[in-house]
Design an enzyme around this catalytic site. Structure first.
Site, PDB file in Angstrom:
ATOM      1  N   GLU A 144       0.621  -0.630   0.386  1.00  0.00           N
ATOM      2  CA  GLU A 144       0.089  -0.199  -0.053  1.00  0.00           C
ATOM      3  C   GLU A 144       0.876   1.277   0.078  1.00  0.00           C
ATOM      4  OE1 GLU A 144       0.028  -2.542   1.746  1.00  0.00           O
ATOM      5  OE2 GLU A 144      -1.673  -3.099   2.755  1.00  0.00           O
ATOM      6  N   CYS A 179       0.353   1.709   7.471  1.00  0.00           N
ATOM      7  CA  CYS A 179      -0.774   1.805   5.820  1.00  0.00           C
ATOM      8  C   CYS A 179      -1.507   2.684   6.480  1.00  0.00           C
ATOM      9  CB  CYS A 179      -0.817   0.700   5.375  1.00  0.00           C
ATOM     10  SG  CYS A 179       0.752  -0.191   4.655  1.00  0.00           S
TER      11      CYS A 179
HETATM   12  N1  THU Z   1       1.901  -5.966   3.853  1.00  0.00           N
HETATM   13  C1  THU Z   1       2.021  -5.553   3.199  1.00  0.00           C
HETATM   14  O1  THU Z   1       2.680  -5.500   2.415  1.00  0.00           O
HETATM   15  N2  THU Z   1       0.689  -5.455   3.444  1.00  0.00           N
HETATM   16  C2  THU Z   1      -0.090  -5.347   3.923  1.00  0.00           C
HETATM   17  O2  THU Z   1      -1.054  -4.621   4.063  1.00  0.00           O
HETATM   18  C3  THU Z   1       0.247  -6.426   4.801  1.00  0.00           C
HETATM   19  C4  THU Z   1       1.694  -6.666   5.090  1.00  0.00           C
HETATM   20  C5  THU Z   1       3.326  -6.448   4.172  1.00  0.00           C
HETATM   21  C6  THU Z   1       3.894  -8.347   4.222  1.00  0.00           C
HETATM   22  C7  THU Z   1       5.213  -8.741   4.250  1.00  0.00           C
HETATM   23  O3  THU Z   1       6.365  -7.924   3.513  1.00  0.00           O
HETATM   24  C8  THU Z   1       5.897  -7.379   5.925  1.00  0.00           C
HETATM   25  O4  THU Z   1       4.114  -6.067   5.356  1.00  0.00           O
HETATM   26  C9  THU Z   1       6.631  -6.538   5.516  1.00  0.00           C
HETATM   27  O5  THU Z   1       7.020  -4.934   5.666  1.00  0.00           O
END
Ligand code: THU
Length: 131
Positions: A55, A89
């Protein structure tokens, strides 16, 4: 913009995920007020802390393209449940709009939509506090 198209674009973005540590691929598709869609994926790091969520990847790209007004965001993962945005996020989302629709999808394309104000009530937004 049909929401299914936005969701499909978040699925496409997920393919570019760089997630060798968590093996948890995430894609995002951010719909701007002017109809532009900006996609993002999670990008991890051996040092862990520099990792960025899908995000915030999409938001960072969008802002750097001059976009500042957003209508909706679709998030996709391979989790067999609705993928909800993390708190960092959510704070990023509410910075630019208190009215954005957040589409949390499942791999089968079904989704749950919540407003950012439902996902992050009583948010910290000094600009609003100073008005
Ligand atoms: N992660 C996202 O990219 N979006 C979400 O909504 C939840 C979690 C990622 C997964 C993993 O890569 C972790 O966050 C690293 O920051």
């Amino acid at each position: 913009m049909k929401i299914q198209s936005l969701i499909q674009q978040s699925f496409e973005a997920k393919k570019f995920s760089y997630s060798p540590y968590s093996k948890f691929a995430v894609g995002a598709a951010l719909l701007c007020q002017d109809g532009t869609v900006v996609t993002g994926c999670n990008v991890e790091n051996a040092a862990y802390a520099p990792a960025i969520c899908a995000e915030r990847c999409a938001y960072t790209k969008a802002i750097s393209m001059g976009q500042k007004e957003f209508k909706a965001i679709a998030i996709s993962s391979n989790l067999d449940d609705f993928i909800a945005p993390c708190g960092v996020c959510r704070q990023t989302m509410v910075e630019f709009s208190e009215d954005i629709d957040v589409y949390m999808t499942k791999p089968d394309g079904t989704y749950k939509m919540m407003k950012i104000t439902e996902l992050l009530p009583h948010s910290f937004r000094p600009s609003r506090l100073l008005q």
